[in-house]
Motif scaffolding. Structure first.
Motif, PDB file in Angstrom:
ATOM      1  N   SER A 106      58.113  58.037  55.176  1.00 18.82           N
ATOM      2  CA  SER A 106      58.486  58.452  53.832  1.00 18.82           C
ATOM      3  C   SER A 106      57.281  58.486  52.903  1.00 18.82           C
ATOM      4  N   GLY A 107      56.153  57.946  53.337  1.00 20.35           N
ATOM      5  CA  GLY A 107      54.963  57.938  52.502  1.00 20.35           C
ATOM      6  C   GLY A 107      54.789  56.647  51.732  1.00 20.35           C
ATOM      7  N   ALA A 108      55.782  55.776  51.729  1.00 20.84           N
ATOM      8  CA  ALA A 108      55.687  54.523  50.996  1.00 20.84           C
ATOM      9  C   ALA A 108      54.841  53.524  51.771  1.00 20.84           C
ATOM     10  N   VAL A 109      54.056  52.760  51.050  1.00 22.18           N
ATOM     11  CA  VAL A 109      53.276  51.687  51.652  1.00 22.18           C
ATOM     12  C   VAL A 109      54.039  50.397  51.376  1.00 22.18           C
ATOM     13  N   PRO A 110      54.472  49.696  52.417  1.00 21.45           N
ATOM     14  CA  PRO A 110      55.309  48.512  52.191  1.00 21.45           C
ATOM     15  C   PRO A 110      54.525  47.358  51.574  1.00 21.45           C
ATOM     16  N   LEU A 111      55.211  46.587  50.747  1.00 23.65           N
ATOM     17  CA  LEU A 111      54.617  45.372  50.193  1.00 23.65           C
ATOM     18  C   LEU A 111      54.684  44.285  51.251  1.00 23.65           C
ATOM     19  N   ARG A 112      53.701  43.425  51.246  1.00 26.04           N
ATOM     20  CA  ARG A 112      53.654  42.326  52.213  1.00 26.04           C
ATOM     21  C   ARG A 112      53.670  41.017  51.439  1.00 26.04           C
TER      22      ARG A 112
END
Length: 124
Positions: free
Chosen positions: A8-14
């Motif tokens: 989706s293009g989103a960079v997940p938060l960690r």
């Protein structure tokens, strides 16, 4: 979760498993790789992807630059007396460039009748 949003293009938060604080990206210069670290404890984890932020810009139809339909009275546009209108045979027109599907195109509008045409690059 880390790989679920990659399409989706989103960079997940960690998040830190010890404190639940946000993990921040930084360069591990010794090992020459990207890692995420916690600012409140010594937790560090290697990044699985090199992308830390992505900004996708979507334009709606209303945001696309509009071209003024009658540009004959615009004093900032240059004028040419080296063209001839195909409708009224007048020899003066304003001209401007605009991005089209073919790239940059040159457009003319007759000062006399308002006829508009696109420059085809051919000499009459």
């Amino acid at each position: 979760m880390a790989g679920s949003d990659t399409h989706s293009g989103a960079v997940p938060l960690r998040f830190c498993p010890n404190s639940n604080d946000l993990l921040y990206p930084k360069e591990d210069r010794v090992n020459k790789k990207l890692v995420y670290f916690c600012r409140n404890c010594d937790y560090t984890i290697a990044a699985t992807e090199n992308c830390v932020h992505r900004r996708t810009i979507f334009h709606s139809a209303s945001e696309i630059t509009a071209v003024i339909h009658d540009v004959r009275t615009d004093p900032t546009l240059p004028r040419s007396k080296d063209v001839q209108c195909s409708l009224c045979d007048a020899r003066e027109a304003v001209f401007f460039s605009q991005t089209t599907t073919e790239g940059m195109s040159l457009f003319f509008q007759c000062i006399n009748c308002g006829n508009k045409w696109k420059d085809t690059g051919t000499v009459a």
